[in-house]
Design a protein around this motif. Sequence first.
Motif, PDB file in Angstrom:
ATOM      1  N   TYR A  66     -15.983  53.966  51.225  1.00 51.06           N
ATOM      2  CA  TYR A  66     -17.087  54.086  52.183  1.00 51.06           C
ATOM      3  C   TYR A  66     -17.386  52.732  52.815  1.00 51.06           C
ATOM      4  N   GLN A  80     -14.674  51.964  55.266  1.00 45.33           N
ATOM      5  CA  GLN A  80     -14.773  52.870  56.421  1.00 45.33           C
ATOM      6  C   GLN A  80     -15.538  52.236  57.578  1.00 45.33           C
ATOM      7  N   ARG A  81     -16.454  51.331  57.270  1.00 42.68           N
ATOM      8  CA  ARG A  81     -17.263  50.718  58.331  1.00 42.68           C
ATOM      9  C   ARG A  81     -16.536  49.550  58.998  1.00 42.68           C
ATOM     10  N   THR A  82     -15.356  49.200  58.518  1.00 41.74           N
ATOM     11  CA  THR A  82     -14.659  48.054  59.113  1.00 41.74           C
ATOM     12  C   THR A  82     -13.872  48.511  60.339  1.00 41.74           C
ATOM     13  N   ASP A  83     -13.641  47.563  61.235  1.00 37.96           N
ATOM     14  CA  ASP A  83     -12.989  47.871  62.508  1.00 37.96           C
ATOM     15  C   ASP A  83     -11.570  48.400  62.281  1.00 37.96           C
ATOM     16  N   ARG A  84     -11.234  49.440  63.032  1.00 36.42           N
ATOM     17  CA  ARG A  84      -9.893  50.020  63.054  1.00 36.42           C
ATOM     18  C   ARG A  84      -9.476  50.647  61.720  1.00 36.42           C
ATOM     19  N   PHE A  85     -10.458  51.114  60.953  1.00 38.30           N
ATOM     20  CA  PHE A  85     -10.160  51.833  59.723  1.00 38.30           C
ATOM     21  C   PHE A  85     -10.148  53.330  60.037  1.00 38.30           C
ATOM     22  N   ASP A  86      -9.003  53.944  59.886  1.00 40.79           N
ATOM     23  CA  ASP A  86      -8.889  55.386  60.146  1.00 40.79           C
ATOM     24  C   ASP A  86      -9.250  56.168  58.892  1.00 40.79           C
TER      25      ASP A  86
END
Lengths: 451, 451
Positions: free
Chosen positions: A175, A178-184
């Motif tokens: 989780y 998930q908030r990091t850039d470019r995490f699918d």
Amino acid sequence: MTNASSPKQAVVIGAGLVGALWTVFLARRGYRVDVFERRPDMRAAGYAGGRSINLAMSVRGWAAIDKAGIRDKIEKVAIPMPGRMMHAADGQLSYQPYGKEGEAIYSVSRGGLNLELLQIADAYPNVQFHFEHRCTDVDLQNPQISFEDLRTGQHKTVEAPLIFGADGAFSAVRYALQRTDRFDYIQRYIEHGYKELTIPPAADGKHRMDPNALHIWPRGNFMLIALPNADGSFTCTLFLSFEGEISFEHLTNNDAVLAFFNRYFADAVPLMPTLVEDFWANPTSSLVTTQCYPWQWQNRILLIGDAAHAIVPFYGQGMNAGFEDCTILDTMYDAYGGDWARIIADFSAQRKKDGDAILELALRNFIEMRDLVGDPKFLLRKKIAARLHERYPGFLPVYSMVSFSNTPYHVALREDDHQNELFRRILALPGIETNWDGPEVERVFTEWVKP
Amino acid sequence: MTNASSPKQAVVIGAGLVGALWTVFLARRGYRVDVFERRPDMRAAGYAGGRSINLAMSVRGWAAIDKAGIRDKIEKVAIPMPGRMMHAADGQLSYQPYGKEGEAIYSVSRGGLNLELLQIADAYPNVQFHFEHRCTDVDLQNPQISFEDLRTGQHKTVEAPLIFGADGAFSAVRYALQRTDRFDYIQRYIEHGYKELTIPPAADGKHRMDPNALHIWPRGNFMLIALPNADGSFTCTLFLSFEGEISFEHLTNNDAVLAFFNRYFADAVPLMPTLVEDFWANPTSSLVTTQCYPWQWQNRILLIGDAAHAIVPFYGQGMNAGFEDCTILDTMYDAYGGDWARIIADFSAQRKKDGDAILELALRNFIEMRDLVGDPKFLLRKKIAARLHERYPGFLPVYSMVSFSNTPYHVALREDDHQNELFRRILALPGIETNWDGPEVERVFTEWVKP
């Protein structure tokens, strides 16, 4: 960068099956490991919920257990299941071996296995477990992790140069990523739920059905399965749609439940004296799948097991895939001289396609188990595949590749597509029902096998 | 249950475009609305980042603006763009109208529009804005929402019987719903990033290119676009892959940036005196898409706009889709007599397929914009489509259906598939380059149009 010359120190979030096993691997390498787990210590508290869920261990699981050097401790609680026992609607039984003579998947108790792994890990002086610690925040920049001690309500923060997120399908570490850039990221629930039920031991303490098989009652869009436990019982699982014509939403009272079981699983009902009580006592649970990428944050945090690739249970590969993560990481540790930056980046990049592949294979196997296992064309395909394998040992049925080999899952998925094409051609041959072992099958196979 | 007889009270999370417009709709219905927004009040602080991003408003956006009765306030800042101006690699220009005579999409400033909507909403005595309030937690059971007041660091909790999550692609409300059972969720980043650049006004204050067009430099796998601003400038956006042969990863110094622009966008370079400075000053941003379901929690919380359906900008429909959410909800409010339980459940169930459809259409339009706009076959298709539309007014090109009608997006997507099949057949006709207006085209069309 954390590498061989850095302090050998790691944090593992989650003391489930994969977290506990991976802790053993790290401990053997001389790492100081702190393991944080939300739940209470099961050695004191008993299994979560007290239910005796069981799992199917196959070759990939055993390979990891072997590599950790603990096979003798695990083997004693495993019951071999060399095949499926199919229960037709009229109660007739038919048996299908999973592989060759001597090959089997093994029913093991999730709780018992977890307990054993905790004890093995805890025996290392360099391992410290912290139970009832809920991960509340992951500060990726430092990095440090915050926990709430559920016993005291107090909050604490742990600095961690190297973190393994083994905290399952609802991973708190993921989780945060998930908030990091470019995490699918994908989480998807299938339309079916499940409910666990039980077949207790007979009066003499023995199993009420053949214990050396995985029992299946395939009924098209739904199914019941049963795996043996060492105490003479079976754990049964009903997989059924949440909504629709035949679904959990209509099983709202005792009469409806009994009518449903009598109609579809008549031969099982006499074996389940507490069916109705169990049905209401046990929850109707959902089945989530998750996919994400990357599995890491920089060279410090890595997701493993369900936290990276939560799948459905229909190939019996969830635990096996997580254990194989440990095997691969431990092998990379040697290959890369303990350079975690390389290990973490390569593992994430290389293993992702295997996580996606075993998800797809598990979804396909749901169709096979609930639907095709009772289908004559499907049985014919199994028979032809077994004969081809006898004659051409290089031809490995996909089930065997997944369950009885360490072939990467993404190769097995490609082979599944390829073999589906072979059997599409073979089963289209005129008179195949009688000529299933004839020269026409050989001819199609020889053509198909050409590169 | 919240219905017409309950206190007319609502909380809106997010004071962006959709949150502010939806607040106007609620305020007009006599609701007491509390709006919480993480950012400072843009009326005091200026636009976030000071950049003058602009957006394309089309029929769906205007329909919502009309329904809210505020067209006159918005219209004055909008610049009509009746077509695309395509800039070929050799600097040659070609113009393609978007629709029929009189049809246009409109360039509007995101910041200017947001400001206007805030002022309109704030003029209602029953609306209260709370800026610099970061949503930290959504307690679904009560339900209540926790905020951190970023000015004081203090935390507060708000009880809310009815909550609208209009907090964008990274919605905190959606993150809370994501943890609920059977909530499906996808976040996926496309491989391209974007960077904003600018073409300032000429010395005389006028636009340096035709202001009544959306300018495109399509270059296969990447593109530059420019939309006019009211102050005589253009806001340009470079869409380019993060990694690969031609990508942001190679644009690491002034020489590389200039060489890239001189090679691919030579006619634009003289119009961009601060190109290199802007390139380093502005971030390279990623493009996320999200899909989720359900869009609601029970009958109390509803996601709208990007929080429910964040898409890529290539159809110019992100804001239009969010504004259409408002139109549909306001229409349902009348149809269901203000019964929020019905409105929320029906909106989530019915609108989901439109959110998915406009995402798919926007992804397809990226291919069209960056790649096909310069392709002779594509131009031929556009020409034939326009002629067919003249002759058979019932035949509406999909771009027109999306941009100049209120046809549900899922119908437009179905029509896109259907028309792709038509043009596959038409463009396969021998000599179609010269016979594009001939009887063979008519014949294929007549056959295709049959049910």
